[in-house]
Structure formats: C-alpha cells, structure tokens
Design an enzyme around this catalytic site. Structure first.
Site, PDB file in Angstrom:
ATOM      1  N   ASP A  18      -2.672  -9.250   1.725  1.00  0.00           N
ATOM      2  CA  ASP A  18      -2.896  -7.637   1.946  1.00  0.00           C
ATOM      3  C   ASP A  18      -4.416  -7.452   1.840  1.00  0.00           C
ATOM      4  O   ASP A  18      -5.093  -8.640   1.583  1.00  0.00           O
ATOM      5  CB  ASP A  18      -2.037  -7.071   0.125  1.00  0.00           C
ATOM      6  CG  ASP A  18      -2.461  -5.521   0.497  1.00  0.00           C
ATOM      7  OD1 ASP A  18      -2.488  -5.213   1.361  1.00  0.00           O
ATOM      8  OD2 ASP A  18      -2.990  -5.313  -0.602  1.00  0.00           O
ATOM      9  N   ASP A  20      -6.094  -4.654   0.621  1.00  0.00           N
ATOM     10  CA  ASP A  20      -7.205  -3.089   0.327  1.00  0.00           C
ATOM     11  C   ASP A  20      -6.280  -3.541  -1.678  1.00  0.00           C
ATOM     12  O   ASP A  20      -5.413  -3.783  -1.664  1.00  0.00           O
ATOM     13  CB  ASP A  20      -6.274  -2.174   0.061  1.00  0.00           C
ATOM     14  CG  ASP A  20      -7.092  -1.224   1.165  1.00  0.00           C
ATOM     15  OD1 ASP A  20      -7.789  -1.988   2.277  1.00  0.00           O
ATOM     16  OD2 ASP A  20      -6.010  -0.655   2.308  1.00  0.00           O
TER      17      ASP A  20
END
Length: 269
Positions: A18, A20
């Site tokens: 991922d 963020d």
C-alpha cells in the site's frame, strides 16, 4: 535408468505495498495540494480544505468512512482539471513533494525484496497520475492504482476504476495470474483495515503503522506488526532513474517555462 532431477524451480513471488501511510507518511493524493495551487488548479479555500483532510487522515486513520470522504473530496476537486497540466505538475514537483515523506524502513524493505528476486508492486487507491511516477521513483516493478474518468483531456470528477478494498485483492489476483506469482509465497504491507482483503490473500501479510481495527486483526491472525517512523530523502537511498534525473535545477527551470507556455497556449492567451 532414471534421470537425475535438479531442485524444482522456485515459484515467482512479489511484495505488494500500500502507498499512503505505508510507504509514505501522508495521503499521496493530498500531498500535491500546494503544487496544484501554485499551478492554478485549486483555490486557497480548497487548499485549506485539503490541508484539513490531510490532518484528519493522519490523525484518524484511513478507515472506510475516511477513505470515502477523501474520495468524494478529490472527485469534486479535480472536476474540469486539464490532465496534461496535472501530469506536468506532478513530474515537476515529484521529488520536492515525496522525498521528505518516504519511510526509510519501507525503502529498506523494497530493496530487500528486490535482492531476494521478488517483484515490488505499489497498490493504491490514489490515481495513476500520482501513483505511477511515485512507483517509478521507488523502482517498483508494477503499479495498481485508480483511474479517473477523462473526457476531452479533462477529468470529469467520476472514477473509471477504483483500486480500493476488495478490488485491490482482485487486482492482485489478476496480476498474479498474469505474472505467475505464487500468492502463498508473496508478501503484503498495509496500514489500514480497508486493505484486509489484500493482506488475507498472500502468505506473508504485514500490518504497518496499523489503525486500531487492523491491529486487532493482525493480533488475531498472528501477523507481524511493523512501525515505520523515519522519513528519508529518497535520493540519498536510491539512485535516481535517468528520466527523473532530468529534473535538476537547471532543467526544471527550462521545463517550468515550457509548462507555463503550454498552459497559456491551451487557455488561448
């Protein structure tokens, strides 16, 4: 006489990250608010709302409700933006915006996975115009990201493809089928409970700076929990690719002039 066989070839594998709050310390979509304001895309009021959304994202975590608020805010914000202008601003300001917010621990993991022969894949709900340049800067092998709807070279405010929650897992499964990854041998890293589907389909899931719900899920499944805390200047850790190395101070001035001229021409000035 039976033929001697060597060891079976090792299955291909990958590490899915991922973006963020896992690789970078902020929302990638909101991180470019200042350059977008300087480029004339957003007003000061929208800039302040973006800063507030970034603060809430950092403090409150990226649960489903928060992600929906950010999605709705960004969809409304980008409506009518010129696509080429956005790409130019991202290219022009990429290192300035992203360098200070990349986690050193994430860069080390990316290097370790590459050394182990694994592909690195960045998986993000943010748009491709932001995620792909960041992925290139990180030397990622592939990127999975959302795609905003474009009509006549401008964003409509709608989303053609939203790489979020269960859709991240489906996209990973499709890429694994295409690239021949053994998901049981793959790794995944995320901070948010919304990425539980992505974490659950690989053999080696990791919770990074997890929100409360993901921390509980990780504890119940025995998943490792990692804390990333050290931002790093990326150029001090990774060699800059030639396409990005062109953005030195001298060439950035030239590029900036060309961008200004092209924007003026598109506006009919």
């Amino acid at each position: 006489m039976p033929t001697a066989r060597g060891p079976a070839p090792r299955a291909r594998s990958a590490a899915f990250f991922d973006l963020d709050k896992t690789i970078i310390a902020k929302s990638s979509s909101l991180a470019f608010s200042k350059p977008f304001q300087a480029g004339g895309l957003i007003t000061r009021g929208a800039m302040l709302r973006s800063a507030y959304a970034q603060f809430v994202f950092l403090v409150g975590g990226a649960d489903h409700d928060q992600m929906e608020k950010i999605r709705a805010f960004m969809s409304q914000l980008v409506e009518g933006w010129d696509v080429e202008t956005v790409k130019e601003i991202v290219a022009e300001t990429l290192h300035h915006v992203v360098d200070p917010i990349v986690y050193d621990e994430a860069v080390s993991l990316i290097e370790e996975h590459h050394l182990a022969g694994r592909d690195v894949v960045v998986v993000s709900a943010s748009g491709t115009e932001v995620v792909e340049p960041i992925g290139e800067m990180l030397h990622a092998d592939h990127v999975i990201a959302s795609r905003l709807q474009i009509v006549d070279g401008k964003y409509t405010g709608d989303i053609d493809y939203y790489a979020y929650a269960e859709e991240k897992a489906r996209a990973i499964e499709a890429l694994a089928e295409d690239r021949g990854y053994d998901l049981d041998a793959c790794f995944a890293y995320s901070d948010s409970i919304t990425d539980a589907p992505m974490l659950e389909i690989v053999g080696h899931p990791h919770a990074v700076n997890p929100d409360r719900e993901l921390r509980r899920l990780a504890a119940s499944h025995g998943w490792p929990v990692l804390q990333f805390t050290r931002p790093v200047t990326l150029r001090s850790r990774l060699p800059v690719k030639p396409t990005l190395a062109a953005l030195t101070i001298g060439t950035a001035v030239t590029l900036g002039g060309a961008i200004w001229f092209n924007r003026r021409r598109r506006l009919g000035a």
